[in-house]
Each structure stands twice: as structure tokens, then as C-alpha cells.
Design an enzyme around this catalytic site. Structure first.
Site, PDB file in Angstrom:
ATOM      1  N   ASP A 196       0.787  -1.147  -0.289  1.00 28.96           N
ATOM      2  CA  ASP A 196       0.206  -0.073   0.020  1.00 28.96           C
ATOM      3  C   ASP A 196       0.551   0.975  -0.286  1.00 28.96           C
ATOM      4  OD1 ASP A 196      -1.695  -1.902   0.072  1.00 28.96           O
ATOM      5  OD2 ASP A 196      -2.388  -1.601   2.471  1.00 28.96           O
ATOM      6  N   LYS A 232       1.982   1.926  -5.472  1.00 30.21           N
ATOM      7  CA  LYS A 232       1.722   0.993  -6.354  1.00 30.21           C
ATOM      8  C   LYS A 232       1.288   1.947  -7.608  1.00 30.21           C
ATOM      9  CE  LYS A 232       2.418  -2.859  -4.518  1.00 30.21           C
ATOM     10  NZ  LYS A 232       2.084  -1.915  -2.728  1.00 30.21           N
ATOM     11  N   GLY A 247      -4.292  -3.856  -3.417  1.00 30.94           N
ATOM     12  CA  GLY A 247      -5.342  -3.435  -4.238  1.00 30.94           C
ATOM     13  C   GLY A 247      -4.720  -1.590  -4.349  1.00 30.94           C
ATOM     14  N   HIS A 248      -4.773  -1.654  -6.028  1.00 31.78           N
ATOM     15  CA  HIS A 248      -3.915  -0.680  -6.214  1.00 31.78           C
ATOM     16  C   HIS A 248      -5.238   0.500  -6.392  1.00 31.78           C
ATOM     17  CE1 HIS A 248      -0.062  -3.593  -7.765  1.00 31.78           C
ATOM     18  NE2 HIS A 248      -0.650  -3.456  -5.598  1.00 31.78           N
ATOM     19  N   GLN A 273       1.709  -6.223  -3.362  1.00 29.25           N
ATOM     20  CA  GLN A 273       2.682  -6.077  -1.973  1.00 29.25           C
ATOM     21  C   GLN A 273       4.149  -5.289  -2.054  1.00 29.25           C
ATOM     22  OE1 GLN A 273       1.395  -9.442  -3.527  1.00 29.25           O
ATOM     23  NE2 GLN A 273      -0.888  -8.585  -2.269  1.00 29.25           N
TER      24      GLN A 273
END
Ligand code: GDP
Ligand code: IMO
Ligand code: MG
Length: 422
Positions: free
Chosen positions: A14, A17, A41-42, A224
């Protein structure tokens, strides 16, 4: 021959990215994911639009980009279908822009159940998994039982699916008291497989290497962060893939000699979601402030992220393992109002100060901090490095000196525009 550049998270995920990949994409034709799956989750923000991408590479919204899901990724057909339908609804021609590796492994509904059963059985020592079936799918991959996208087109796909599912059902019966029902989800899963059949399944290692030889610019997007790497992270509180730079080689079929720039992303402070050690974690008002101002809630699970000061011991370790060539600092704006900012430069273990990342981060480990005066002003509107306040520049230059790595990009807000490239 053009080398493959890489974007990696250097902390516990988080770091931002998604935003960085979206910002860098105009310089690249291809964006490729090489590991992880829908545990990621980007978030992307541009104009009045916001998206959270899970499996789709963050280059998808840029005109003309090609987006590759590499062999090292694990894919949930349900989650990927939902994601692609949402993107397609924005007028993006996803079927033209997305390529899926035939060697990418498929997450089965029962993999998700195995993840949940395993976590429940661990009780207090649970990993805090996102419960997307990541661990069990990688276990089947290394155990040589997995199903891959290339299998979807084979005649006996359903038979093979049922065989693997039966194996999982047997395994699940070992977890006494764990109840589940995958009937409904399985239906959606099969519909997902059908939808995805309309996409191009490719020999991704060949396609990626053809791009390299044809001088096509490729950006590999990590999921990650390095401290969640299965080998180098805070094991066992990690994910099940190699999140470090070496993962690009195995997750895309890119030789080490073909890796170019390695962009290492970190937050100006630190967060972690899920269980596991976090030496600089703050349990006081400052920690709460970081979480509140930084909106530190999981993009996938909505869980509050644990917050703390920047940890330079851990950051230097990630820079070393990843071979980072330039750093990108995110979310500095979150600390605009802080009087004092601290950074851990060592760990006190048994009365002795160490500067390397130890085998285990034990509870009695105490971070040794260096303090900085806060800049106490709004830096969100700054667009040139020269215009930052002196206190802020001091912070940036200290990190550069300690890590031996230049900070080339500074992000001062979630939007594409809120970015300073030095
Ligand atoms: P990722 O998983 O590394 O892509 O990061 P996430 O998207 O899970 O979390 C990063 C969060 O920080 C998202 O909500 C972003 O919109 C937000 N964000 C990214 N960069 C900045 C920044 O410089 N400042 C602020 N305030 N928010 C940012
Ligand atoms: P992005 O790509 C933050 C964490 C989980 C848990 C551990 C294992 O958005 O940075 P898993 O579901 O992989 O079995 O969970 O890893 N985790 C993440 N934390 N960001 C992520 O992805 C993460 N993906 C997994 O919270 O502690
Ligand atoms: Mg995320």
C-alpha cells in the site's frame, strides 16, 4: 534491446504503487504484473475518477498501453471478471489491452475456503490474510497440482477442476467445525471462466522477450511490498510470493541481465495491515493522526492499517535486496501539520544497537530514532523541488544519504497531478 524497468513496494504494501505506475505509464507501452493476485488493491485517481485495481495492471487506463498478467500471478476469475467489466464500462477496450499468461495459476473457490479455514485454525497467531485464496493457490502451484489459464481451453478442464476441488474438499474436512458452501460462488466462478475465454491467453515469457528485443518499453508492476516477501519478509507474517525484484525474473520470464531501473516506493511514514511485527508502530494519538489524515484503510478489505514512523533499517534492507536504483516517496503531505517527525535509524536489541535487519523482529526490540522538525505547511500545491520548505528538504536528503539512493519522485497527494519529478 530495451531493459524492463520495475516498480516495487519497499514496505508492507500500500505504498502507492498504483498511482506511481499510472504516472509512469506514458513512458511505457507495456505494463506487466508478475506476482500476487487479488490480495492487492492499487488505487488510481485522475480527474473525478477513482479505481481500485486488484489483478489488472495499473497501466490499463492509458491510451495505447498493453497490460500483461504474468505467469507469476494467481488469478481469481470472479474478481478479475468483475474488475474487467467495471473498466470496460468506462469505454476501455479491455479485450484488446489485456493479455493473460497461459502459465498464470487459477484461484479456485475452494482455495478461498482453505485460506479461511487455515486462518481460523491459527486463532490468535493468524496471518491476517486477505482471504482471497492466495496462499493455498501458490501451495498447489509449488505442490504441482494447480490449474493454469492454458488449461481452460483443454477439453478436460472441468474434469480437472473437479479433481482438484475434491482434493480440497477432503482437506477442508480436516478442519473440524469449519462450515462452508461454495455452490453459489462456484457458479459465478464458472461464468468468470467463460467470460475470460474471450481474452488472449499468451505464452507470456515469449511475448515479453519479443517486446524486449523489439525495444518496446516495459514496466513491471509489483504487488504487496518487500517486507511481505515469502523469503525476505517478516515470515510467517508474509504473503506467499516473491515480491522482491527477483520475482520479476521468475514471474515474467525476464533474465536478470534484462532488468533496468528499479523504482522503490515508500511512504514517508509506514503502515501495515494484518498481523506481524512492526517495530515503529505507534499506538498513540500520532499513530491515529497518520491513519486519519492518510485515510489508512485497506483498499481491498477496508481494515484499518496500523501506522508508525518511517523505518530506515527496514528500508535500507529492501533497497539492498531489490537493487533499487531510485526511490519514490509517497504521502509526505500526510505529515504537513506535525511538529516533530521521527525516523528509526537503528534497533536496540539486548542493549546493543544494530543497523541491519535481523532474522526476527522480537517484541523487546526498540527502535532508535532520529528526530526532525516538521515543515508545518501545506506542500500539496508544490510542483518543483526548489519550492519545498527547508525542513522538508532536510528530511528527503537525510533519507537519500542513509539509503545511498536518490529520491527521484515525490508524491504530495493521490492525484496524478500531485507529483514532483526531480
Ligand atoms: P498500492 O497498493 O501500493 O497501490 O497503494 P494503495 O492504493 O493500496 O494505497 C495508497 C493510498 O494512498 C491510496 O488511497 C492512494 O490514493 C493514496 N495516495 C497515493 N499517493 C498519495 C500521496 O502522495 N498523498 C496522499 N495523501 N495519498 C496518496
Ligand atoms: P498491495 O499490492 C498490504 C498482507 C495481508 C496479510 C498478508 C498475507 O495493495 O500493496 P495474503 O492475502 O497475501 O495471504 O495476506 O499480507 N497483504 C497486503 N498488505 N497491501 C497488499 O497489497 C497486501 N497483500 C497482502 O494483510 O497480512
Ligand atoms: Mg494496496
Amino acid at each position: 534491446m530495451k531493459k524492463v524497468d520495475v516498480v516495487l513496494g519497499l514496505q508492507w504494501g500500500d505504498e502507492g504503487k498504483g498511482k506511481v505506475v499510472d504516472v509512469l505509464t506514458p513512458n511505457y507501452t507495456v505494463v506487466a504484473r508478475f506476482q500476487g493476485g487479488p490480495n492487492a488493491g492499487h488505487s488510481l485517481h485522475f480527474g473525478d475518477k477513482s479505481f481500485v485495481l486488484r489483478t489488472v495492471p495499473s497501466g490499463i487506463f492509458r491510451d495505447g498501453s498493453i497490460n500483461v498478467i504474468g505467469n507469476g500471478v494467481v488469478v481469481d476469475p470472479v474478481s478479475l471478471t468483475e474488475e474487467l467489466k467495471n473498466i470496460a464500462a468506462q469505454g476501455i477496450p479491455v479485450k484488446e489491452k489485456l493479455l493473460i499468461s497461459k502459465k498464470a495459476h487459477i484461484i479456485l473457490p475452494t482455495h478461498r475456503m482453505l485460506d479461511a479455514a487455515s486462518e481460523a485454525a491459527k486463532g490468535k497467531s493468524k496471518i491476517g490474510s486477505t482471504l482471497k485464496g492466495i496462499g493455498p493457490t501458490y501451495m498447489d502451484k509449488t505442490g504441482r497440482n494447480g490449474l493454469r489459464f492454458g488449461d481452460v481451453i483443454s477439453k478436460d478442464f472441468i474434469e480437472r477442476y473437479n479433481r482438484l476441488k475434491s482434493k480440497h474438499v477432503e482437506m477442508l474436512s480436516q478442519y473440524k467445525g469449519f462450515e462452508y458452501d461454495v455452490t453459489e460462488y462456484e457458479q459465478t466462478w464458472l461464468e468468470g471462466i467463460e467470460y475470460l475465454r474471450g481474452f488472449k491467453f499468451i505464452d507470456s515469457e515469449q511475448v515479453v522477450n519479443d517486446f524486449i528485443n523489439d525495444d518496446v518499453a516495459i514496466l513491471a508492476e509489483g504487488a504487496q511490498g518487500s517486507l511481505l516477501d515469502v523469503d525476505f519478509g517478516t515470515y510467517p507474517f508474509v504473503t506467499s510470493s516473491n515480491t522482491v525484484c527477483a520475482g520479476v525474473c521468475t514471474g515474467l520470464g525476464v533474465a536478470p541481465t534484462k532488468i533496468g531501473d528499479v523504482y522503490g516506493i515508500f511512504k514517508a511514514y509506514c503502515t501495515r495491515v494484518g498481523s506481524g511485527p512492526f517495530p515503529t508502530e505507534l499506538f498513540d494519538e500520532t499513530g491515529k493522526e497518520l491513519g486519519r489524515i492518510g485515510h489508512e484503510f485497506g483498499a481491498v478489505t477496508g481494515r484499518p492499517r496500523r501506522c508508525g514512523w518511517l523505518d530506515l533499517v527496514a528500508l535500507k534492507y529492501a533497497v539492498m535486496v531489490d537493487g533499487v536504483t531510485q526511490l519514490i516517496m509517497m504521502k509526505s503531505d500526510v505529515m504537513n501539520d506535525f511538529d516533530t517527525i521521527k525516523v528509526a535509524t537503528g534497533y536496540k536489541i539486548n542493549g546493543e544497537v544494530v543497523n541491519h535487519f535481523p532474522y526476527e523482529l522480537t517484541d523487546d526490540l526498540e527502535p532508535v530514532y532520529t528526530e526532525f522538525k516538521g515543515w508545518k505547511c501545506d506542500i500539496c500545491k508544490v510542483r518543483r523541488y526548489e519550492d519545498f520548505p527547508a525542513e522538508f528538504k532536510e528530511y528527503v536528503e537525510f533519507i537519500e544519504k542513509e539509503t545511498g539512493c536518490p529520491i527521484k519522485i515525490i508524491s504530495v497527494g493521490p492525484d496524478r497531478e500531485e507529483t514532483i519529478i526531480r
